[in-house]
Design a protein around this motif. Structure first.
Motif, PDB file in Angstrom:
ATOM      1  N   VAL A 128       0.842  -1.205   0.000  1.00 56.05           N
ATOM      2  CA  VAL A 128       0.000   0.000   0.000  1.00 56.05           C
ATOM      3  C   VAL A 128       0.875   1.253   0.000  1.00 56.05           C
ATOM      4  N   ARG A 129       1.906   1.245   0.857  1.00 59.08           N
ATOM      5  CA  ARG A 129       2.712   2.482   0.944  1.00 59.08           C
ATOM      6  C   ARG A 129       3.431   2.751  -0.371  1.00 59.08           C
ATOM      7  N   GLN A 130       3.916   1.701  -1.032  1.00 58.77           N
ATOM      8  CA  GLN A 130       4.643   1.923  -2.293  1.00 58.77           C
ATOM      9  C   GLN A 130       3.701   2.318  -3.433  1.00 58.77           C
ATOM     10  N   ALA A 131       2.516   1.725  -3.464  1.00 60.29           N
ATOM     11  CA  ALA A 131       1.547   2.070  -4.518  1.00 60.29           C
ATOM     12  C   ALA A 131       0.975   3.467  -4.290  1.00 60.29           C
ATOM     13  N   ALA A 132       0.768   3.821  -3.012  1.00 59.42           N
ATOM     14  CA  ALA A 132       0.137   5.111  -2.685  1.00 59.42           C
ATOM     15  C   ALA A 132       0.957   6.291  -3.190  1.00 59.42           C
TER      16      ALA A 132
END
Ligand SMILES: NC(=O)c1ccc[n+]([C@@H]2O[C@H](COP(=O)([O-])OP(=O)(O)OC[C@H]3O[C@@H](n4cnc5c(N)ncnc54)[C@H](O)[C@@H]3O)[C@@H](O)[C@H]2O)c1
Length: 262
Positions: A128-132
């Motif tokens: 999630v953090r990398q895609a966000a």
């Protein structure tokens, strides 16, 4: 948010609930980037099956570098297709049932605990953090200025975990607990976060279950009196993407089932 012409990253998208979500999104005119453990050959086969709106990236969500490569690959693909990112579904998950003390009096193996945590908990936050980072750069859409949606996959075991589910239930409880704070963190970027907590669904994850255990769980379903099928899950995914008022929530998807101790 509109699904049409947007791209969604789905980990665990080669099977079960993730694959069904990919099919539903493509049916609605969207694009999917499938991140899974399958080798390149199986990945190519999956791309053939899902059609030109799907792209496979080999990815192990327990490894930050592996996620980074797959997310960058997706960003490059999006540049080619011109279909901006619209969200991420970190669905990759494993079961690994084991009691804290088994019938022989042996304690739970901590390597098993670490493994479940690394896939079901760390792998979720990491993806999630990398895609966000990339979803936050998309042009905002519509009157609400939406940029994207995160759909977390918890489980009914987050609330009524069964025998042997200490580690699994704890990871799924953690995922349910993430939905609200994550929605608060990402609100400024126009990104919503919703968790789905399914009970028993017919997928590869549950295929090895004994008939006795399956029947016992199915008996807890109030109505309909059956396990869920992947399309029951993916129509909810579609609705969550499309309904801007769903945010920070954990939605039980379980036919009013409350798991028994077994
Ligand atoms: N099936 C159920 O009854 C049920 C119930 C509640 C929650 N869930 C959750 O739904 C999610 C999807 O499960 P499913 O039932 O579709 O199972 P599934 O086994 O059909 O699919 C899971 C996918 O995740 C992939 N995966 C596993 N480890 C990975 C890793 N390290 N990196 C990348 N991919 C990995 C697998 O290769 C597989 O394709 C899981 O998070 C699971 O915990 C399932």
């Amino acid at each position: 948010m509109k699904i049409q012409d947007r791209t969604f990253i789905i980990s665990g998208g080669a099977s079960g609930l993730g694959k069904s979500s990919a099919i539903e999104i493509i049916k609605a005119g969207g694009y999917v980037s499938v991140l899974d453990l399958s080798d390149e050959e199986d990945g190519k086969q999956l791309e053939k099956e899902l059609g030109p709106s799907a792209k496979f990236f080999h990815c192990n969500v327990t490894e930050t570098e592996s996620i980074a490569k797959a997310v960058q690959g997706t960003v490059d693909w999006v540049k080619q297709t011109g279909k901006p990112l619209g969200g991420v579904i970190p669905g990759a998950g494993i079961g690994l049932p084991a009691a804290i003390l088994n019938c022989k009096g042996q304690a739970l193996n901590m390597d098993d605990v670490d493994f479940v945590l690394s896939v079901n908990f760390r792998g979720v936050i990491d993806l999630v953090r990398q895609a966000a980072v990339h979803i936050a750069k998309v042009d905002p859409e519509g009157p609400d200025g939406e940029r994207g949606v995160v759909i977390l996959v918890s489980s009914s075991s987050a609330f009524d975990g069964q025998y042997g589910q200490v580690a699994y239930a704890a990871t799924k409880g953690a995922v349910a607990s993430m939905a609200l704070p994550m929605s608060r963190d990402l609100a400024a970027w126009g990104i919503r976060v919703v968790a789905i907590a399914p009970s028993l669904f017919n997928t590869n994850l549950t295929a090895g279950m004994s008939d006795r255990v399956r029947k016992a769980i199915e008996d807890t379903f109030v109505f309909p009196n059956r396990a869920g099928n992947p399309p029951d899950f993916s129509i909810l995914v579609k609705h969550i993407i499309e309904n801007p008022m769903l945010n920070g929530a954990v939605i039980r998807l379980d036919g009013a089932s409350r798991l028994s101790k077994l």
